[in-house]
Design a protein around this motif. Sequence first.
Motif, mmCIF file in Angstrom:
data_model
loop_
_atom_site.group_PDB
_atom_site.id
_atom_site.type_symbol
_atom_site.label_atom_id
_atom_site.label_comp_id
_atom_site.label_asym_id
_atom_site.label_seq_id
_atom_site.Cartn_x
_atom_site.Cartn_y
_atom_site.Cartn_z
ATOM 1 N N LEU A 22 -9.376 -6.652 2.731
ATOM 2 C CA LEU A 22 -9.287 -5.193 2.737
ATOM 3 C C LEU A 22 -7.808 -4.817 2.796
ATOM 4 O O LEU A 22 -7.069 -5.315 3.642
ATOM 5 C CB LEU A 22 -10.051 -4.597 3.926
ATOM 6 N N TYR A 23 -7.421 -3.962 1.878
ATOM 7 C CA TYR A 23 -6.012 -3.606 1.702
ATOM 8 C C TYR A 23 -5.885 -2.117 1.972
ATOM 9 O O TYR A 23 -6.467 -1.296 1.267
ATOM 10 C CB TYR A 23 -5.648 -4.005 0.278
ATOM 11 N N ALA A 24 -5.152 -1.775 3.030
ATOM 12 C CA ALA A 24 -4.921 -0.367 3.353
ATOM 13 C C ALA A 24 -3.564 0.046 2.801
ATOM 14 O O ALA A 24 -2.530 -0.510 3.188
ATOM 15 C CB ALA A 24 -4.970 -0.170 4.859
ATOM 16 N N GLY A 25 -3.574 0.997 1.873
ATOM 17 C CA GLY A 25 -2.332 1.585 1.346
ATOM 18 C C GLY A 25 -1.967 2.742 2.258
ATOM 19 O O GLY A 25 -2.724 3.695 2.395
ATOM 20 N N GLU A 51 5.908 4.262 2.063
ATOM 21 C CA GLU A 51 4.636 3.559 1.848
ATOM 22 C C GLU A 51 4.717 2.100 2.263
ATOM 23 O O GLU A 51 5.743 1.457 2.088
ATOM 24 C CB GLU A 51 4.280 3.599 0.359
ATOM 25 N N ALA A 52 3.609 1.583 2.786
ATOM 26 C CA ALA A 52 3.509 0.151 3.090
ATOM 27 C C ALA A 52 2.054 -0.271 2.977
ATOM 28 O O ALA A 52 1.151 0.568 3.060
ATOM 29 C CB ALA A 52 4.030 -0.133 4.492
ATOM 30 N N SER A 53 1.845 -1.546 2.757
ATOM 31 C CA SER A 53 0.478 -2.049 2.602
ATOM 32 C C SER A 53 0.163 -3.011 3.738
ATOM 33 O O SER A 53 0.976 -3.873 4.086
ATOM 34 C CB SER A 53 0.343 -2.788 1.272
ATOM 35 N N TYR A 54 -1.042 -2.849 4.284
ATOM 36 C CA TYR A 54 -1.493 -3.669 5.407
ATOM 37 C C TYR A 54 -2.799 -4.340 5.005
ATOM 38 O O TYR A 54 -3.710 -3.674 4.513
ATOM 39 C CB TYR A 54 -1.697 -2.775 6.643
ATOM 40 N N PHE A 55 -2.877 -5.648 5.209
ATOM 41 C CA PHE A 55 -4.039 -6.415 4.741
ATOM 42 C C PHE A 55 -4.792 -7.056 5.897
ATOM 43 O O PHE A 55 -4.174 -7.573 6.833
ATOM 44 C CB PHE A 55 -3.588 -7.534 3.788
ATOM 45 N N VAL A 56 -6.113 -7.045 5.785
ATOM 46 C CA VAL A 56 -6.937 -7.824 6.713
ATOM 47 C C VAL A 56 -7.972 -8.595 5.909
ATOM 48 O O VAL A 56 -8.268 -8.254 4.756
ATOM 49 C CB VAL A 56 -7.651 -6.946 7.777
#
Length: 421
Positions: A266-269, A190-195
């Motif tokens: 916006l945070y994509a898990g 798992e990783a989190s990507y933010f925009v």
Amino acid sequence: MNIALIGSGGREHALCKKINESKLVKKIICIPGNAGTSQLATNIDADILNFDKILKLIKIHKINLVVIGPEEPLVKGIVDFLKKNDVKVFGPNKYASKLEGSKAFMKMICAKNNIPTAKFKICSKIKQVSSFLNSCQVPLVVKADGLAAGKGVAICKTKKEVIKISSEIFKGKFKSSRKVVLEEFLDGEEASYFVIVDKNNFKFFGTAQDHKRVYENDQGPNTGGMGAYSPAPLITKSLEKKIISKIIKPTLKALKKKKNPYTGFLYAGLMIKHNEPYLIEYNIRMGDPECQVIIPRLKTDIVKIFNNVTSNKLINTKIKWKNKKCMTIVLCAKGYPGKYKKNLKIKNIKKINLSKNDFIYHAGTKLLDDMLLSNGGRVLNITSIGFNFLKIRNKILSFIKKLNWKDGFCRKDIGWKVIKK
Ligand code: AMP
Ligand code: GLY
């Protein structure tokens, strides 16, 4: 400018500190804030779901911009309410907030726009669950549709368990959920990507990896997050390209088409499997504790960024990052995420000598006279930036040792995936 920040966690303390560093800011109020924010801002104790009360406070304190930390007021429509009352606010509206507020909504967006995600079935009756079970295999992930404070997801190893958990949700275990989403189990990292997003554009806002399980070696029940680090080396440039083209862009386009363009963080898990990203969940806000490791790496004035988002000029904003790594370890009250006590004294915090690279972000804390007391399950976020994750972690652990808080505990293995033994 006068800014109001809504929320009371470590995320909000980190945002508050960064906002306070801006030359554009005159006054900050935190609703309700914690002991940490009280050192930088005026804390005002009010219910964050009482929008009328919040509006009154905004008028009294001549607030120019409102920043919303947590998901619940967003999902309940605080942005729509404040905008209708001519208040400038940073965050997504009620419709766009369904990306987090309803897992069924998020899944339908994925299905209609070919966004990679686990295969799924939305059920509103137990009969639908049983007939779906005839055509699939376990493990299976059972999710309550609505917000459930991180407790609405169960990974089930047997079909019997799937039926049991689904029935509990249908019977109203989570008030916000009358539907169940059944999902294929994805095995990956798992990783989190933010925009950060305005009506017209979006920009990268960091990567992180959280540690959701309460005990070391990823054992025990899920929590809000026991520690995090940023950046996440798992997210390489080539993977990032896929995340943007396959997940972020189609999502933002879909909401625009629905006449509800997304704005805010916006945070994509994500689950990364064979170097391909799959969307596990969307969060419509910064993560907690992810925010506490992303914000210290941000060089650009955050208030300038917020202003450019609310006036839809994000395209003109250069967002700069420090070429450093950051980690946070969450110090919790014993018993969390189950039952824990509040009002526990934390005596030694002033004994810790922090350098300019170290931060203690408060989460569940309050002050009684001059004494620091716990006021929640996740209590303090001990955070540091540097160039080497092992050195950073050792430094954080030395602070925790010095703090010697007998009523608390933490995971000492945060970052194990990036710290080779
Ligand atoms: P969520 O609230 O959707 O983020 O789920 C909480 C946690 O459950 C995630 O961080 C994952 O560890 C796990 N999880 C959720 N969905 C899946 C899935 N489809 N496959 C594997 N693990 C999952
Ligand atoms: N740390 C996970 C979250 O903020 O949802």
